[in-house]
Design an enzyme around this catalytic site. Structure first.
Site, short mmCIF file in Angstrom:
data_model
loop_
_atom_site.label_atom_id
_atom_site.label_comp_id
_atom_site.label_asym_id
_atom_site.label_seq_id
_atom_site.Cartn_x
_atom_site.Cartn_y
_atom_site.Cartn_z
N CYS A 124 0.83 -1.20 0.00
CA CYS A 124 0.00 0.00 0.00
C CYS A 124 0.87 1.26 0.00
O CYS A 124 2.05 1.21 0.33
CB CYS A 124 -0.93 -0.03 1.20
SG CYS A 124 -2.34 1.10 1.08
N ASP A 125 0.29 2.39 -0.34
CA ASP A 125 1.08 3.53 -0.78
C ASP A 125 2.06 4.13 0.23
O ASP A 125 3.13 4.58 -0.15
CB ASP A 125 0.20 4.63 -1.37
CG ASP A 125 -0.99 5.01 -0.51
OD1 ASP A 125 -1.10 4.48 0.60
OD2 ASP A 125 -1.80 5.83 -0.94
N LYS A 126 1.75 4.18 1.53
CA LYS A 126 2.70 4.76 2.49
C LYS A 126 3.88 3.83 2.74
O LYS A 126 4.93 4.25 3.23
CB LYS A 126 2.02 5.08 3.82
CG LYS A 126 0.77 5.93 3.70
CD LYS A 126 0.96 7.18 2.90
CE LYS A 126 -0.37 7.87 2.62
NZ LYS A 126 -1.31 7.07 1.81
N GLU A 448 -6.99 11.49 4.18
CA GLU A 448 -7.40 11.70 2.79
C GLU A 448 -8.91 11.92 2.70
O GLU A 448 -9.68 11.36 3.47
CB GLU A 448 -7.01 10.49 1.94
CG GLU A 448 -5.52 10.34 1.77
CD GLU A 448 -5.13 9.12 0.95
OE1 GLU A 448 -3.96 9.05 0.55
OE2 GLU A 448 -5.99 8.24 0.73
N SER A 474 -6.75 11.05 -1.78
CA SER A 474 -6.34 9.76 -2.31
C SER A 474 -5.91 9.92 -3.75
O SER A 474 -6.37 10.82 -4.46
CB SER A 474 -7.52 8.78 -2.23
OG SER A 474 -7.29 7.66 -3.06
#
Length: 560
Positions: A124-126, A448, A474
């Site tokens: 996932c992005d983080k 977000e 997001s």
């Protein structure tokens, strides 16, 4: 012990540290494994999220690849917070802080256990910027492996992704979808393992990090469940062994030129506004003198070519089928838009990596448009300033939304207030929704705002309502939205002084965000302004609120 075992000899061979040696032997390490370089395999794997649920398996495959390369790979775990699961809940405040926890944990483990190198597998992005920041802090040979993108879902012959589920909620509120179809979309949007399929934050950051040189070629576009992704995991051992042998470290790879490559690729593909936060944070961690103004310059010089969701048609799997990110980067390099002399984790330069790659052939009817016929002639990640954001703000404007918007402010001091107002049809065409006190310090955690923007889009108001916030968005957000407004409301920024009915104007051509409130009126309102009370905070969010820098500085917590 040579370059490859510069650090781990202290715990595996130093006769003055018998306890550390005894404990390592207790884990089952042989004499041979004790003599080999130690490589930490950091997994962001956990079971409750498709982006991360397969990463522990990948970590074991990476460990096996290090064994074949005569290294001693040992797995350790760090965390991840799923934006998709936490979105619209109080848990979303922990998403951005998780980036710092990941960096902290990688730094702590590698330095605390005297490891020689690190491979991080992230989903996932983080996870990804957190991993790279941790690698830069320890500055020992390192590679990031992206867990890969998810396959597209399907319901009633419609291609789906995670944002389909969010926007279905807006359609449900607008009575445009049946309960059966609503649940049908939810159950079929995500068919298995992998991160969100569009050019949302995960795929934006995986692409940027590959362009930066910190992951292997094709890592960003190999799908999570593909044979190519397994092959990548199996090859990592040889590459990290080469980095150890040559003593090539993250700060040899992450430079001003490679950072510019990363930003150009993220902008050209139509990436997430979160890339601004994360790349500023990576630059700061690398010790590079890089600011929001540099980002603004590169964005102005770079055309948007990728027709990806959320504002476009395609998913990352479509780029994979056209040759992956290297095919696109070869096209970009041949056009003179990348620095080919940057070192990468292969031990070769970017140009050397791409020398045998066939360039992608762009088309205005395909995933990537040609430079001669871009979707937008300049970048879509617009850095806006003005009397509402004197410290800067970021908007993702592809041009499909229009280039300017002016309307009456509808002001809310939390996301929950705004969502409730929109569900009750209180937001009308022409309004500018203002969601404040959700910044890095005031949120805290800078959540977000995908839920409110999805309600707007799903309700058919995407072209008629704008949204501004000191929070963030997001990568799945689209529409006329501006985030990262700095200074945030909690720090006394002008966004905290707005009132219902003030006229807010967003101008992407002039790169401004302003309101029809004079400095004198702002000064008068400030006399009666009361800040948000955060005295109830404790633990992670309290520490984060006290330490975090502004959005324009990347929201880092080690801002020394």
């Amino acid at each position: 012990m040579g370059n490859s075992k510069k650090y781990s000899w202290e715990v595996s061979d130093n006769q003055e540290n018998p306890a550390s040696m005894a404990m390592l032997y207790a884990t089952g390490l042989s004499d041979q494994k004790m003599k080999q370089p130690f490589v930490g395999v950091a997994s962001c794997g956990y079971e409750s999220n498709p982006c991360n649920m397969h990463l522990n398996d990948f970590a074991q495959e990476i460990k096996a690849s290090t064994v074949k390369s005569k290294l001693t790979g040992l797995v350790f775990n760090t965390i991840g917070i799923s934006d998709g699961i936490s979105m619209g809940t109080a848990g979303m405040r922990y998403s951005l802080p998780s980036r710092e926890v990941i960096a902290d944990s990688i730094e702590s483990f590698i330095l605390g256990h005297s490891f020689d190198g690190v491979v991080a597998v992230a989903g996932c992005d983080k996870n990804m910027p957190g991993a790279v920041m941790g690698m830069l802090r320890v500055n020992r040979p390192a590679i990031m492996v992206y867990g890969g993108t998810i396959r597209s879902g399907k319901y009633k012959n419609e291609k789906l992704n995670i944002v389909s589920a969010f926007e279905a909620f807006g359609k449900k509120i607008a009575n445009e979808i049946s309960d059966e179809d609503y649940m049908g979309i939810i159950k079929n949007a995500c068919p298995g393992a992998g991160a969100c399929g569009g050019m949302y934050t995960a795929n934006t950051m995986s692409s940027a990090i590959e362009a930066m040189g910190m992951s292997l070629p094709y890592s960003s576009t190999n799908p999570a469940t593909s044979p190519e992704k397994r092959k990548e995991c199996h090859e990592v051992g040889d590459y990290i062994a080469n980095l150890l042998d040559k003593d090539i470290k993250p700060k040899d790879i992450v430079t001003l030129k490679s950072l510019e490559n990363a930003i150009r690729v993220a902008v050209a593909l139509g990436g997430s506004t979160n890339a601004v936060l994360h790349l500023l944070a990576i630059a700061k961690t690398a010790g590079l003198n890089f600011t929001l103004e540099d980002f603004k310059r590169i964005n102005a010089e770079t055309p948007m070519l990728g027709d990806f969701k959320p504002s476009g048609k395609y998913l990352m799997e479509d780029l994979h089928e056209l040759g992956g990110l290297p095919a696109f980067m070869r096209y970009f390099l041949d056009k003179g838009l990348l620095h080919g002399d940057c070192m990468t984790v292969t031990g070769k330069t970017l140009a050397e990596n791409l020398s045998n790659v066939a360039p992608l052939v762009p088309s205005k009817d395909s995933v990537i448009h040609p430079l001669e016929n871009p979707i937008k002639e300049t970048g879509h990640l617009c850095v806006l300033t003005g009397n509402l954001a004197p410290g800067g703000s970021v908007a993702k404007i592809s041009g499909k939304e229009g280039k300017s918007f002016s309307g009456k402010a509808k002001v809310y001091d939390s996301e929950e207030e705004a969502n409730e107002a929109m569900k009750n049809k209180e937001v009308e065409k022409g309004d500018v929704v203002v969601i404040r006190y959700v910044g890095p310090k005031g949120g805290p955690g800078m959540p977000e705002m995908l839920k409110p923007t999805s309600i707007i889009i799903g309700g058919g108001l995407g072209s008629d309502v704008a949204l501004i916030t000191d929070g963030r968005f997001s990568g799945g957000t689209h529409g006329f939205v501006v985030g990262h407004v700095t200074p945030e409301a909690y720090m006394g920024g002008p966004i905290g002084l707005l009132q219902n009915g003030d006229i807010v104007t967003i101008d992407a051509d002039a790169m401004t965000i302003s309101c029809n409130v004079s400095e004198e009126e702002f000064a008068n309102r400030r006399k009666y302004w009361k800040n948000k009370d955060l005295s109830h905070l404790s633990g992670t969010l309290k520490k984060y609120s006290q330490l975090v820098s502004t959005a324009s500085e990347g929201c880092i917590t080690d801002n020394g």
